[in-house]
Design an enzyme around this catalytic site. Structure first.
Site, PDB file in Angstrom:
ATOM      1  N   ASN A  34      10.692  -7.171  -2.211  1.00 45.89           N
ATOM      2  CA  ASN A  34       9.223  -7.263  -2.235  1.00 45.89           C
ATOM      3  C   ASN A  34       8.574  -5.958  -1.766  1.00 45.89           C
ATOM      4  OD1 ASN A  34       8.966  -9.284   0.831  1.00 45.89           O
ATOM      5  ND2 ASN A  34      10.338  -7.642   0.314  1.00 45.89           N
ATOM      6  N   HIS A  45       1.286 -13.479  -0.100  1.00 47.59           N
ATOM      7  CA  HIS A  45       2.403 -12.606  -0.415  1.00 47.59           C
ATOM      8  C   HIS A  45       3.205 -13.178  -1.573  1.00 47.59           C
ATOM      9  CE1 HIS A  45       5.161  -9.342   0.311  1.00 47.59           C
ATOM     10  NE2 HIS A  45       6.192 -10.157   0.545  1.00 47.59           N
ATOM     11  N   CYS A  50       2.277  -6.360  -3.531  1.00 49.26           N
ATOM     12  CA  CYS A  50       3.328  -7.379  -3.684  1.00 49.26           C
ATOM     13  C   CYS A  50       3.278  -8.080  -5.037  1.00 49.26           C
ATOM     14  CB  CYS A  50       3.231  -8.393  -2.542  1.00 49.26           C
ATOM     15  SG  CYS A  50       1.674  -9.313  -2.475  1.00 49.26           S
TER      16      CYS A  50
END
Length: 246
Positions: A219, A207, A161
């Site tokens: 993402n 994240h 990510c």
């Protein structure tokens, strides 16, 4: 004549004597016969042997004993038709599995080569950024939908990510740390999602994503999903920070 008379007289006398002896000799009876008998006695046994297997005791064999190399005999094993068929089927399944794995690996390699050469998984040519604006950055980032996920990676051939966010911003001349937690302090803060603009970074300690508007982000999710467009609420379960860099 006289001799004949004498002979007859003698025969009569002998016969008379024999008769007399016969009368005088006692007759033998069963009681007069001596009987010899033989007998043998055996000791009476009163105990019963209960443990019939007492003599069948195990014997320990020295591990170093030489028994003529019996353990090294090569005895051929005969397999049934069912066992042979099962082994052949297992071998065929393993061969098919290896072929499928090789094909999948080749497919992934082709996808990585395609991404590296500028083509995304959606067959869209990656267009270089037109300008250093948030909207341009968000549009550029969406071209990588379908790119594979790789933990610790930071290129289109595979990224996590924060590696994805770092790569996209690097194309706009912005250097970011390869850590979602560290990205919580870059640029300037945005107060709420209602104030967020395309190109902003939404991140927390677990994240990081790029906001593209309308409550959506692009993402890198995981190995199974790769790079996708999802809602903010789907990608972030807890609190998060919104940072504006461009």
């Amino acid at each position: 004549m006289m001799n004949v008379k004498k002979s007859v007289t003698m025969l009569v006398a002998v016969a008379a004597i024999g008769a007399t002896c016969a009368v005088m000799a006692p007759l033998a009876t069963a009681d007069d016969v001596e009987t010899v008998t033989s007998s043998r006695s055996f000791p009476k046994v009163t105990t019963v042997k209960k443990d019939l297997f007492a003599e069948a005791t195990s014997t320990e064999v020295d591990a170093d004993a030489d028994w003529g190399g019996i353990e090294s005999l090569d005895v051929p094993q005969t397999k049934s038709a069912a066992e042979i068929a099962a082994e052949e089927q297992a071998a065929a399944e393993e061969e098919a599995r290896q072929a499928a794995a090789a094909a999948a690996a080749a497919s992934r390699s082709a996808e990585r080569d395609s991404l590296s050469s500028g083509t995304s998984a959606t067959t869209t040519t990656v267009t270089p950024p037109a300008s250093a604006t948030g909207a341009s950055l968000a549009s550029y980032a969406t071209q990588f939908v379908g790119a594979p996920y790789a933990w610790g990676g930071s290129t289109p051939s595979g990224w996590d990510c924060s590696g994805f966010v770092m790569y996209v911003f690097a194309q706009f001349g912005v250097s970011l740390p390869h850590s979602s937690g560290a990205m919580m302090s870059v640029g300037s803060p945005v107060g709420s999602l209602a104030e967020a603009q395309p190109g902003d970074i939404i991140t927390n300690s677990g994240h990081a994503a790029i906001y593209i508007g309308n409550g959506m982000v692009v993402n890198a999710l995981n190995v199974g999903q790769g790079t996708q467009i999802t809602s903010v609420s789907t990608s972030f379960y807890g609190s998060y920070a919104i940072r504006r860099v461009l």
